[in-house]
Design an enzyme around this catalytic site. Structure first.
Site, PDB file in Angstrom:
ATOM      1  N   ASP A  34       0.811  -1.290   0.082  1.00 19.14           N
ATOM      2  CA  ASP A  34      -0.160  -0.142   0.006  1.00 19.14           C
ATOM      3  C   ASP A  34       0.852   1.243  -0.017  1.00 19.14           C
ATOM      4  O   ASP A  34       0.456   2.274  -0.069  1.00 19.14           O
ATOM      5  CB  ASP A  34      -0.946   0.057   1.154  1.00 19.14           C
ATOM      6  CG  ASP A  34      -0.193   0.203   2.590  1.00 19.14           C
ATOM      7  OD1 ASP A  34       1.009  -0.105   2.497  1.00 19.14           O
ATOM      8  OD2 ASP A  34      -0.632   0.340   3.543  1.00 19.14           O
ATOM      9  N   GLY A  35       2.335   1.112   0.124  1.00 16.42           N
ATOM     10  CA  GLY A  35       3.119   2.434  -0.018  1.00 16.42           C
ATOM     11  C   GLY A  35       3.808   2.664   1.136  1.00 16.42           C
ATOM     12  O   GLY A  35       4.784   3.450   1.321  1.00 16.42           O
ATOM     13  N   GLN A  93       6.832  27.823   1.805  1.00 17.55           N
ATOM     14  CA  GLN A  93       5.732  28.407   2.559  1.00 17.55           C
ATOM     15  C   GLN A  93       6.188  28.502   4.109  1.00 17.55           C
ATOM     16  O   GLN A  93       6.296  27.960   5.049  1.00 17.55           O
ATOM     17  CB  GLN A  93       4.821  27.143   2.967  1.00 17.55           C
ATOM     18  CG  GLN A  93       4.032  26.844   1.435  1.00 17.55           C
ATOM     19  CD  GLN A  93       3.157  25.744   1.558  1.00 17.55           C
ATOM     20  OE1 GLN A  93       2.246  25.720   2.178  1.00 17.55           O
ATOM     21  NE2 GLN A  93       3.474  24.530   0.815  1.00 17.55           N
ATOM     22  N   ASP A 165      14.123  37.596  -9.031  1.00 15.40           N
ATOM     23  CA  ASP A 165      12.943  38.225  -7.883  1.00 15.40           C
ATOM     24  C   ASP A 165      13.570  38.684  -6.804  1.00 15.40           C
ATOM     25  O   ASP A 165      14.857  38.490  -6.652  1.00 15.40           O
ATOM     26  CB  ASP A 165      12.015  37.159  -7.706  1.00 15.40           C
ATOM     27  CG  ASP A 165      12.478  35.907  -7.051  1.00 15.40           C
ATOM     28  OD1 ASP A 165      13.418  36.045  -6.310  1.00 15.40           O
ATOM     29  OD2 ASP A 165      11.768  34.738  -7.107  1.00 15.40           O
ATOM     30  N   LYS A 188       9.326  40.555 -10.094  1.00 11.91           N
ATOM     31  CA  LYS A 188       8.472  39.505 -10.646  1.00 11.91           C
ATOM     32  C   LYS A 188       7.184  39.585 -10.005  1.00 11.91           C
ATOM     33  O   LYS A 188       7.132  39.874  -8.861  1.00 11.91           O
ATOM     34  CB  LYS A 188       9.070  38.275 -10.319  1.00 11.91           C
ATOM     35  CG  LYS A 188       8.224  36.919 -10.653  1.00 11.91           C
ATOM     36  CD  LYS A 188       9.044  35.852 -10.498  1.00 11.91           C
ATOM     37  CE  LYS A 188       8.955  34.922  -8.829  1.00 11.91           C
ATOM     38  NZ  LYS A 188       9.679  33.947  -8.900  1.00 11.91           N
ATOM     39  N   ARG A 190       3.574  37.809  -9.491  1.00 15.20           N
ATOM     40  CA  ARG A 190       2.808  36.346  -9.583  1.00 15.20           C
ATOM     41  C   ARG A 190       1.379  36.498  -9.181  1.00 15.20           C
ATOM     42  O   ARG A 190       1.204  37.300  -8.168  1.00 15.20           O
ATOM     43  CB  ARG A 190       3.407  35.320  -8.625  1.00 15.20           C
ATOM     44  CG  ARG A 190       4.452  34.592  -9.242  1.00 15.20           C
ATOM     45  CD  ARG A 190       4.784  33.412  -7.991  1.00 15.20           C
ATOM     46  NE  ARG A 190       5.855  32.746  -7.877  1.00 15.20           N
ATOM     47  CZ  ARG A 190       6.670  32.027  -8.965  1.00 15.20           C
ATOM     48  NH1 ARG A 190       5.826  31.694 -10.010  1.00 15.20           N
ATOM     49  NH2 ARG A 190       7.735  31.541  -8.788  1.00 15.20           N
ATOM     50  N   GLY A 221       9.332  29.112 -15.020  1.00 16.13           N
ATOM     51  CA  GLY A 221       8.660  30.316 -15.584  1.00 16.13           C
ATOM     52  C   GLY A 221       9.573  31.645 -15.220  1.00 16.13           C
ATOM     53  O   GLY A 221       9.619  32.222 -15.984  1.00 16.13           O
ATOM     54  N   THR A 222       9.976  31.569 -13.847  1.00 15.41           N
ATOM     55  CA  THR A 222      10.815  32.641 -13.103  1.00 15.41           C
ATOM     56  C   THR A 222      11.864  32.915 -14.193  1.00 15.41           C
ATOM     57  O   THR A 222      12.165  33.995 -14.837  1.00 15.41           O
ATOM     58  CB  THR A 222      10.919  32.439 -11.820  1.00 15.41           C
ATOM     59  OG1 THR A 222      10.049  32.200 -11.192  1.00 15.41           O
ATOM     60  CG2 THR A 222      11.978  33.496 -11.273  1.00 15.41           C
TER      61      THR A 222
END
Ligand code: R5P
Length: 308
Positions: A34-35, A93, A165, A188, A190, A221-222
């Site tokens: 199951d991992g 984050q 950035d 930059k 976003r 992208g950056t």
């Protein structure tokens, strides 16, 4: 001292133990159907200075694997456990800048400490302040030790170092100082994660070669937006130095089609063969990690590694 590897980047750990001239530690890691992850050290680590190498790049299972390796080492009476995290994931984050969001960098820091790590060794954190999320010794290495000599060798003309950035400006300034180059910045914008809407160039690059410096390449992208802006502003050769090559989605094809002449990345994150392209050069971070591990074990200075 013994060095063990998680499964996220075995080739890097192999190079680290080669640098240290010691055998790779014997640990068994497998998954139930199951991992669920199972970890077992196949040799005694009682009283040993243990180093566990595991970048926490996607998938998130890599974090769990690291935690289980730390837990198993603690329960096996290792004398000291150092989590060697070449790429510290979930670092973007790192502040509560909008309501009702998680602080993943702090949560991961708590998990690593709770699992039983005694210290952490990493390279180019997304934000240096993440060190403050830990209450255990933390050694932070800088990628300039890997890349600066290579950048000097390619002999760029009137180079300008560009931060793609605002968050990268401190890192870019460190490179500019070492390369005796001017500094420019892309402001930059976003609207959502992983989608760069636009950028504004601050600085003069006309007729000059440029070196863009960033910590992470995710979708590309950056870097590609910055490269387009620089080309329009008259930059000649566009060279990129980026520490952690996550290369999500079509990132590598985007780079190949962009005005970037070459991108140099490190091997903190494993890059599979199908993601390798002509413009991408990979330099190994193994001697830097190997030397830092040796110095931690011998209780020697790490900061002197950067007195280049
Ligand atoms: C952002 O703050 C980081 O330093 C990188 O510039 C960013 O994570 C790169 O993401 P992408 O390649 O998706 O633009």
């Amino acid at each position: 001292m013994k060095v063990f590897s998680g499964t996220a980047n075995l080739p890097l750990t192999r190079k680290i133990v080669e640098y240290l001239d010691i055998p790779l530690g014997d640990v068994e890691i497998y998954r139930f159907k199951d991992g669920e992850i199972f970890v077992k050290y196949n040799e005694s680590i009682r009283g040993i200075d243990v180093f566990i190498v595991q970048p926490t790049s996607p998938p998130a299972d890599n974090i769990l694997e690291l935690l289980l390796m730390i837990d198993a080492a603690r329960r096996a009476s290792a004398k000291r456990i150092t989590a060697v995290i070449p790429y510290f994931g979930y670092a973007r984050q790192d502040r509560k800048d909008q309501p009702r969001v998680a602080l993943s960098a702090k949560l991961v820091a708590n998990l690593i400490s709770t699992a039983g790590a005694d210290r952490v060794l990493t390279l180019d954190l997304h934000s240096a302040s993440i060190q403050g999320f830990f209450d255990i010794p933390f050694d932070h290495l800088y990628s300039s030790a890997i890349f600066v000599d290579y950048v000097k060798e390619i002999k760029l003309v009137n180079p300008v170092v560009v931060a793609p950035d605002v968050g990268s400006s401190k890192r870019a300034r460190a490179y500019a100082n070492r390369l005796h180059a001017e500094l420019a910045l892309v402001d930059k914008k976003r609207s959502i994660h992983n989608k760069v809407d636009s950028g504004t160039l601050i600085g003069e690059v006309e007729g000059k070669d440029v070196v863009i410096v960033d910590d992470i390449i995710d979708t590309g992208g950056t870097l590609c937006i910055a490269a387009d802006l620089l080309r329009k502003a008259g930059a000649k050769k566009i060279f990129v130095v980026c520490t952690h090559p996550l290369f999500s989605g079509k990132a590598v094809d985007r780079i190949q089609e962009s005005p970037i002449s070459q991108i140099v990345v490190s091997d903190t994150v494993f890059v599979p063969e199908e993601k390798k392209r002509e413009k991408i050069k990979i330099l190994t971070a193994a001697p830097l990690f190997g030397e830092a591990i040796k110095r931690i074990h011998n209780e020697e200075s790490i900061s002197s590694l950067f007195d280049l």
